[in-house]
Design a protein around this motif. Sequence first.
Motif, short mmCIF file in Angstrom:
data_model
loop_
_atom_site.label_atom_id
_atom_site.label_comp_id
_atom_site.label_asym_id
_atom_site.label_seq_id
_atom_site.Cartn_x
_atom_site.Cartn_y
_atom_site.Cartn_z
N GLY A 5 0.82 -1.21 0.00
CA GLY A 5 0.00 0.00 0.00
C GLY A 5 0.85 1.25 0.00
N GLY A 65 -0.23 4.54 0.16
CA GLY A 65 -0.94 5.73 0.60
C GLY A 65 -0.21 6.42 1.75
N GLU A 117 2.17 -1.01 -4.72
CA GLU A 117 0.92 -0.26 -4.80
C GLU A 117 0.16 -0.74 -6.03
N GLY A 155 -3.04 6.79 -2.57
CA GLY A 155 -4.35 6.27 -2.21
C GLY A 155 -5.47 7.23 -2.56
N CYS A 156 -6.48 7.29 -1.69
CA CYS A 156 -7.66 8.10 -1.99
C CYS A 156 -7.37 9.59 -1.97
N CYS A 190 -3.05 -1.00 3.30
CA CYS A 190 -3.90 -1.01 2.10
C CYS A 190 -5.12 -0.11 2.23
N GLY A 191 -5.27 0.54 3.38
CA GLY A 191 -6.40 1.44 3.54
C GLY A 191 -7.71 0.71 3.70
N GLU A 245 -11.92 0.37 2.02
CA GLU A 245 -12.73 0.51 0.81
C GLU A 245 -14.12 1.02 1.18
N SER A 248 -9.51 -3.32 3.71
CA SER A 248 -9.22 -3.80 2.37
C SER A 248 -9.58 -5.27 2.18
#
Length: 288
Positions: free
Chosen positions: A15, A17, A38, A45-46, A116-117, A119, A230
Amino acid sequence: MQQTVPVDLDVLIVGGGVGGLTARRWLSGLGRRVGVIERSAVLGGCLAASDYPLKWLPGWGEIAGSSYIAKLVADSGAGPLWLQQELTAVGYEGGVWQLHGRGDLRWQARALVLACGAEPYSPYPAHPRLIVGAQREHLLALQGQRVAILGGGDNAIEHALLLHAAGCCVTLHARGALRGNPAMLARLHAAAVPLLTGLGPIAVQADADGVTVCGARYDHAAVFFGYRPSSLLQQWPQLACDGLPDATRQVYWVGDMRAPRFPNVLSTQGDAAVVAKALDAALPPTID
């Protein structure tokens, strides 16, 4: 040229981010061999394409997410980066993670950091007229349209106000009571955005011409029901560690992967710094 020999790392970060880049900065600064993979074509990321101001970062004013990420990328330390890459096989043997990616790329790492944050969550089937989460470029294209906002928290309220200001005919639908902070609720009431609360499960039916929400017709609907960790953990359950560091196999989750109650950029970066120092203390010295 295909990669046939594994890249040898102290830590592989999954990830790129805020959390992953912060962990990379700390670990490389501590002299560790660290790499980042990534799955998208860009880091950040977002926040990478976000024009929304990050209101609560001391010392930064209201810097846009994309600008903050650009500064973080420029100062994220050393170590290889692999974009548009993801795990295709995961194994653990003899205290070392053996990992495969696309194109026969391989890594071996003594520790993993999962950054990975999260979703955006939606219980509805995917559809072009159903926007899930804060996809700003899609939302701003809805100027002048009829839009149903689904959700009762700050994120839903902020986007209802954004679209209302852009000339959309907005109605906010909440399954329960509104959960926004008092300042946000005051702005919502001042704007006289129509509200439907206490609805329970919200019926949504999307077709080629629009979306029906609770029997009313809209051009689009936008879902803000929060986030979930994630899907990487569903794909590779051996990476699960209940959100806490797994010192036995050296797996750590950072930021939104831990599903914090009050997620924010600062807490994610704090997680990453703590994890980096914990890993540096736990791993044997790096040998070049």
